[in-house]
Design an enzyme around this catalytic site. Structure first.
Site, PDB file in Angstrom:
ATOM      1  N   SER A 248       0.874  -1.189  -0.160  1.00 15.12           N
ATOM      2  CA  SER A 248       0.044   0.196   0.192  1.00 15.12           C
ATOM      3  C   SER A 248       0.922   0.701  -0.116  1.00 15.12           C
ATOM      4  O   SER A 248       1.504   1.638   0.765  1.00 15.12           O
ATOM      5  CB  SER A 248      -0.820  -0.122   1.517  1.00 15.12           C
ATOM      6  OG  SER A 248      -1.460   1.417   1.125  1.00 15.12           O
ATOM      7  N   SER A 250      -0.227   4.224   1.066  1.00 15.00           N
ATOM      8  CA  SER A 250      -1.277   4.785   2.426  1.00 15.00           C
ATOM      9  C   SER A 250       0.117   5.010   3.102  1.00 15.00           C
ATOM     10  O   SER A 250      -0.308   6.597   3.156  1.00 15.00           O
ATOM     11  CB  SER A 250      -2.375   4.192   2.986  1.00 15.00           C
ATOM     12  OG  SER A 250      -3.329   4.040   2.187  1.00 15.00           O
ATOM     13  N   THR A 302      -9.159  -1.385   3.659  1.00 16.91           N
ATOM     14  CA  THR A 302      -8.955  -2.142   2.760  1.00 16.91           C
ATOM     15  C   THR A 302      -8.992  -3.526   2.798  1.00 16.91           C
ATOM     16  O   THR A 302      -9.678  -4.343   3.335  1.00 16.91           O
ATOM     17  CB  THR A 302      -7.744  -1.492   1.757  1.00 16.91           C
ATOM     18  OG1 THR A 302      -7.743  -2.468   0.673  1.00 16.91           O
ATOM     19  CG2 THR A 302      -6.433  -2.257   2.948  1.00 16.91           C
ATOM     20  N   LYS A 306     -13.092  -4.580   4.387  1.00 16.74           N
ATOM     21  CA  LYS A 306     -14.253  -2.931   3.850  1.00 16.74           C
ATOM     22  C   LYS A 306     -15.956  -3.314   4.015  1.00 16.74           C
ATOM     23  O   LYS A 306     -17.019  -2.483   4.816  1.00 16.74           O
ATOM     24  CB  LYS A 306     -14.058  -2.944   2.375  1.00 16.74           C
ATOM     25  CG  LYS A 306     -13.246  -2.082   2.036  1.00 16.74           C
ATOM     26  CD  LYS A 306     -12.899  -1.054   0.458  1.00 16.74           C
ATOM     27  CE  LYS A 306     -11.665  -0.339   0.190  1.00 16.74           C
ATOM     28  NZ  LYS A 306     -11.969   0.531  -0.763  1.00 16.74           N
ATOM     29  N   GLY A 365     -15.853  -4.474 -14.107  1.00 17.56           N
ATOM     30  CA  GLY A 365     -16.523  -4.957 -12.823  1.00 17.56           C
ATOM     31  C   GLY A 365     -17.259  -5.084 -11.715  1.00 17.56           C
ATOM     32  O   GLY A 365     -17.499  -3.817 -12.017  1.00 17.56           O
ATOM     33  N   ALA A 366     -17.311  -5.650 -11.016  1.00 16.89           N
ATOM     34  CA  ALA A 366     -18.617  -5.072 -10.230  1.00 16.89           C
ATOM     35  C   ALA A 366     -18.052  -5.974  -8.451  1.00 16.89           C
ATOM     36  O   ALA A 366     -18.460  -6.398  -7.479  1.00 16.89           O
ATOM     37  CB  ALA A 366     -19.415  -6.903 -10.363  1.00 16.89           C
ATOM     38  N   GLY A 367     -16.909  -5.518  -8.119  1.00 13.73           N
ATOM     39  CA  GLY A 367     -16.115  -5.312  -6.850  1.00 13.73           C
ATOM     40  C   GLY A 367     -16.546  -4.384  -6.561  1.00 13.73           C
ATOM     41  O   GLY A 367     -17.548  -3.601  -6.111  1.00 13.73           O
ATOM     42  N   LEU A 451      -8.744   2.616 -13.011  1.00 16.48           N
ATOM     43  CA  LEU A 451      -8.410   3.061 -11.361  1.00 16.48           C
ATOM     44  C   LEU A 451      -7.081   1.986 -11.056  1.00 16.48           C
ATOM     45  O   LEU A 451      -6.396   2.614  -9.680  1.00 16.48           O
ATOM     46  CB  LEU A 451      -9.627   1.698 -10.413  1.00 16.48           C
ATOM     47  CG  LEU A 451     -10.327   2.188 -10.834  1.00 16.48           C
ATOM     48  CD1 LEU A 451     -11.989   2.011  -9.437  1.00 16.48           C
ATOM     49  CD2 LEU A 451     -11.480   3.885 -11.087  1.00 16.48           C
TER      50      LEU A 451
HETATM   51  P1  NAP Z   1     -12.613  -6.462  -6.023  1.00 20.41           P
HETATM   52  O1  NAP Z   1     -13.470  -6.439  -5.072  1.00 20.41           O
HETATM   53  O2  NAP Z   1     -11.836  -7.721  -5.375  1.00 20.41           O
HETATM   54  O3  NAP Z   1     -13.317  -6.998  -7.174  1.00 20.41           O
HETATM   55  C1  NAP Z   1     -12.383  -6.811  -8.642  1.00 20.41           C
HETATM   56  C2  NAP Z   1     -13.657  -6.619  -9.098  1.00 20.41           C
HETATM   57  O4  NAP Z   1     -12.767  -7.808 -10.536  1.00 20.41           O
HETATM   58  C3  NAP Z   1     -14.146  -8.265  -9.860  1.00 20.41           C
HETATM   59  O5  NAP Z   1     -15.597  -7.537 -10.009  1.00 20.41           O
HETATM   60  C4  NAP Z   1     -14.234  -8.810 -10.414  1.00 20.41           C
HETATM   61  O6  NAP Z   1     -14.951 -10.480 -11.029  1.00 20.41           O
HETATM   62  C5  NAP Z   1     -13.250  -8.782 -11.708  1.00 20.41           C
HETATM   63  N1  NAP Z   1     -11.850  -9.528 -12.004  1.00 20.41           N
HETATM   64  C6  NAP Z   1     -11.070 -10.126 -11.349  1.00 20.41           C
HETATM   65  N2  NAP Z   1     -10.124 -10.585 -12.040  1.00 20.41           N
HETATM   66  C7  NAP Z   1     -10.367 -10.624 -13.782  1.00 20.41           C
HETATM   67  C8  NAP Z   1     -10.690 -10.278 -14.497  1.00 20.41           C
HETATM   68  N3  NAP Z   1      -9.464 -11.531 -15.270  1.00 20.41           N
HETATM   69  N4  NAP Z   1     -11.375 -10.329 -15.593  1.00 20.41           N
HETATM   70  C9  NAP Z   1     -12.210  -9.852 -15.811  1.00 20.41           C
HETATM   71  N5  NAP Z   1     -13.024  -9.483 -14.431  1.00 20.41           N
HETATM   72  C10 NAP Z   1     -12.157  -9.409 -13.106  1.00 20.41           C
HETATM   73  O7  NAP Z   1     -10.970  -5.417  -6.131  1.00 20.41           O
HETATM   74  P2  NAP Z   1     -11.085  -4.132  -5.860  1.00 20.41           P
HETATM   75  O8  NAP Z   1     -11.508  -3.827  -4.442  1.00 20.41           O
HETATM   76  O9  NAP Z   1     -12.613  -3.177  -6.345  1.00 20.41           O
HETATM   77  O10 NAP Z   1     -10.317  -3.680  -7.168  1.00 20.41           O
HETATM   78  C11 NAP Z   1     -10.040  -3.738  -8.153  1.00 20.41           C
HETATM   79  C12 NAP Z   1      -8.949  -2.395  -8.551  1.00 20.41           C
HETATM   80  O11 NAP Z   1      -8.820  -1.583  -8.417  1.00 20.41           O
HETATM   81  C13 NAP Z   1      -7.549  -3.201  -8.376  1.00 20.41           C
HETATM   82  O12 NAP Z   1      -7.020  -2.733  -9.405  1.00 20.41           O
HETATM   83  C14 NAP Z   1      -7.326  -1.925  -6.957  1.00 20.41           C
HETATM   84  O13 NAP Z   1      -5.922  -1.711  -7.448  1.00 20.41           O
HETATM   85  C15 NAP Z   1      -7.873  -0.844  -8.441  1.00 20.41           C
HETATM   86  N6  NAP Z   1      -8.033   0.233  -7.210  1.00 20.41           N
HETATM   87  C16 NAP Z   1      -7.874   1.823  -6.846  1.00 20.41           C
HETATM   88  C17 NAP Z   1      -8.260   2.415  -6.482  1.00 20.41           C
HETATM   89  C18 NAP Z   1      -7.360   3.516  -6.555  1.00 20.41           C
HETATM   90  O14 NAP Z   1      -7.598   4.812  -5.303  1.00 20.41           O
HETATM   91  N7  NAP Z   1      -6.791   4.205  -7.056  1.00 20.41           N
HETATM   92  C19 NAP Z   1      -9.494   2.227  -5.371  1.00 20.41           C
HETATM   93  C20 NAP Z   1      -9.523   0.839  -5.103  1.00 20.41           C
HETATM   94  C21 NAP Z   1      -9.762  -0.440  -5.836  1.00 20.41           C
HETATM   95  P3  NAP Z   1     -15.323 -11.425  -9.630  1.00 20.41           P
HETATM   96  O15 NAP Z   1     -16.434 -11.078  -8.952  1.00 20.41           O
HETATM   97  O16 NAP Z   1     -15.926 -12.363 -11.000  1.00 20.41           O
HETATM   98  O17 NAP Z   1     -14.141 -12.005  -9.666  1.00 20.41           O
END
Ligand code: NAP
Length: 514
Positions: A248, A250, A302, A306, A365-367, A451
């Site tokens: 991180s 942060s 994080t 969360k 994406g839907a995370g 992102l």
């Molecule tokens: P997360 O909760 O794990 O969600 C990831 C999402 O991406 C899920 O919907 C997952 O689908 C999907 N996914 C994962 N691998 C995939 C693939 N190979 N093909 C298609 N879809 C895929 O993660 P998150 O916290 O949302 O973070 C996601 C990204 O955002 C990370 O790269 C993180 O570094 C970035 N981020 C950036 C910031 C910033 O401040 N810039 C803040 C937060 C997050 P499934 O449910 O099917 O696994």
């Protein structure tokens, strides 16, 4: 005080390492047990050669493998070494507890050398249940310093280490200086805050940046990122709860901001497993129950906590309730409040660059991050469609914000003005170099927002740029959500240029593998 171990394998390397280690350390630990294939006499010769050239005070260590050392040593070898080494002018000597009794005939308790001795106990499995009783039973009253380096397995272990450090039960020799070392993820609190609460020093990684015990930080990180020498009992503690937290940024952002604002705060990332979340909140954070001795200013949250953290908070802000996830803990009086700055963080840079009201926007994406982005886009009046590789898993998100969920393979840019990638595809360590959708499907978009911030220029953004599409990377979001957290914790605004500079420095610094 920072003590940096030098674990060199030859006397020449040991000598060469002295100025390197001295650059950021107050003390140097000469790990003479790391010298390869040398007789005890040769190790002593090396010590005599090095001592006149030491640029800082040194603590001499000669530890057998079974107590965490680098080599096999018989009890007789160790005693032969120490009988001679204790006559040298080194500032300190680290002796394991089993050596004390055999040394007493030559060095009785009133011998002045004991003031320079650090009696140490190492346990790589656990922390003693009653540390005060353990210390009284194992450490001699005539030792100048006593060191307890133990594995911390739960938040309670950290609390008891600080209790031992700061408490003085009547039976504890008042002359002891103490060094508590918590090994493992939760132990970072002892490594950074120990000296502020009286620990004689804290150990950094070795001079080459490699950890010689689990959980160590480099001397430069301790000094420059965490500003160790300015921490004291009035320092307000903030931090990050997550698992993992090692990568991180942060800590770089928040600590740089505290330094810039002249605030006596420190931000410490703590690796908290899902099992430890509730006990950590209770023992280390919640104002009604915490047992650690400092004031808590706030925490970032994080993955994977969360959503899991929701039941342990007293209440949520309207924004956290709307998103259904917390990335920020606020301490207000006797309450813990869950907040969310991811929405503001994601939307502020986006809206500074592109208009979204009334525009069709695709979210990949839907995370967790998608929840914040969709929440923000919907509130800003965009027409949002979510593309997910497993649409069934995304139904909750769709229902919560009343947006359609579509299979990822159906994405085509022609139907949209903007695209936000919230998947980790393209991130360093996760399909780096890959694009979450085929590049030719970007055609028709006006802008793409990824992102991901490590790397900043992902394959997706490169493909978009090549097609003349405007791009935005993830670093401004990281900066904006951190700036929001800082403002909510401290009431102060920090110039984003300070945060960008800290992030750039951290992204370009490479730490050697442990
Ligand atoms: P997360 O909760 O794990 O969600 C990831 C999402 O991406 C899920 O919907 C997952 O689908 C999907 N996914 C994962 N691998 C995939 C693939 N190979 N093909 C298609 N879809 C895929 O993660 P998150 O916290 O949302 O973070 C996601 C990204 O955002 C990370 O790269 C993180 O570094 C970035 N981020 C950036 C910031 C910033 O401040 N810039 C803040 C937060 C997050 P499934 O449910 O099917 O696994």
């Amino acid at each position: 005080m920072i003590c940096t171990p030098i674990a060199a394998s030859t006397p020449d390397d040991l000598l060469a390492a002295l100025p390197v280690a001295a650059a950021a350390a107050d003390w140097l630990e000469l790990r003479l047990d790391a010298l390869h294939n040398l007789s005890v006499e040769a190790v002593l010769r090396a010590l005599h050669h090095v001592l006149p050239r030491r640029p800082r005070p040194v603590v001499v260590t000669f530890r057998p493998r079974e107590q965490g050392g680098f080599r096999d040593l018989s009890h007789a070898d160790r005693l032969r070494f120490w009988h001679s080494a204790l006559t040298t002018p080194a500032e300190a000597f680290d002796l394991e507890t089993d050596l004390i009794a055999p040394l007493l005939p030559t060095y009785p308790p009133d011998h002045p050398v004991w003031a320079r001795v650090v009696v140490s106990h190492h346990d790589f499995q656990a922390t003693p249940a009653d540390i005060h009783a353990f210390a009284l039973a194992h450490f001699p009253p005539h030792a100048g310093t006593v060191k307890l380096a133990v594995k911390v397995n739960q938040p309670d272990d950290v609390c008891r280490l600080f209790d031992w450090l700061t408490g003085t039960p009547s039976a504890t020799p008042s002359t002891w200086q103490k060094i508590p070392v918590g090994m493992g993820g939760l132990g970072v609190l002892t490594r950074i805050l120990g000296p502020a609460y009286g620990a004689r020093w804290t150990y950094s990684t070795g001079h080459d940046g490699r950890a010689v015990a689990p959980g160590q930080l480099t001397a430069t990180e301790l000094r420059e990122t965490f500003r160790l020498s300015s921490l004291d009992r009035h320092t307000i503690v903030a931090g990050l709860l997550g698992c993992p937290v090692a990568h991180s940024l942060s800590k770089d952002l928040h600590n740089a901001a505290f330094a810039h604002l002249g605030l006596n705060w420190v931000y410490i990332p703590v690796e908290v497993s899902p099992d430890d979340l509730a006990p950590f909140l209770r023992d280390a954070i919640h104002p009604r129950t915490r047992r650690l001795p400092w004031t808590v200013g706030g925490y970032s949250v994080t993955l994977p906590h969360k959503v899991a953290i929701l039941p342990y908070l007293d209440r949520l802000t309207a924004m956290a309730a709307r998103v259904g996830a917390v990335n920020t803990i606020l301490v207000s009086g006797q309450e813990l409040i869950g907040d969310n700055t991811d929405v503001a963080g994601a939307m502020r840079p986006l809206q500074q660059r592109f208009a979204v009201e009334g525009e069709p926007v695709a979210v990949l994406g839907a995370g967790g991050a998608a929840q914040a982005v969709v929440c923000g886009l919907v509130a800003a009046g965009a027409q949002v469609t979510v593309f997910a590789r497993h649409p069934a898993r995304a139904q909750d998100l769709g229902a919560r914000f009343d947006v359609p969920i579509v299979p990822l393979d159906d994405f085509h840019g022609r139907r949209f003005v903007g695209l936000v990638n919230t998947t980790p595809v393209g991130m360093a360590g996760y399909a780096e170099g890959a694009c979450p959708v085929p590049p030719e499907r970007l055609e028709g978009l006006a802008w793409v927002y990824d992102l991901i911030y490590r790397p900043r220029h992902t394959a997706l953004l490169q493909a978009a740029s090549q097609q003349g599409i405007a791009t935005l990377d993830g670093l401004p979001m990281l900066i904006a959500q951190a700036a929001e957290q800082l403002a909510r914790w401290t009431g102060r605004d920090v110039p984003e240029t300070i945060l960008f500079a800290a992030a750039e420095r951290a992204l370009h610094s490479v730490r050697p593998a442990p």
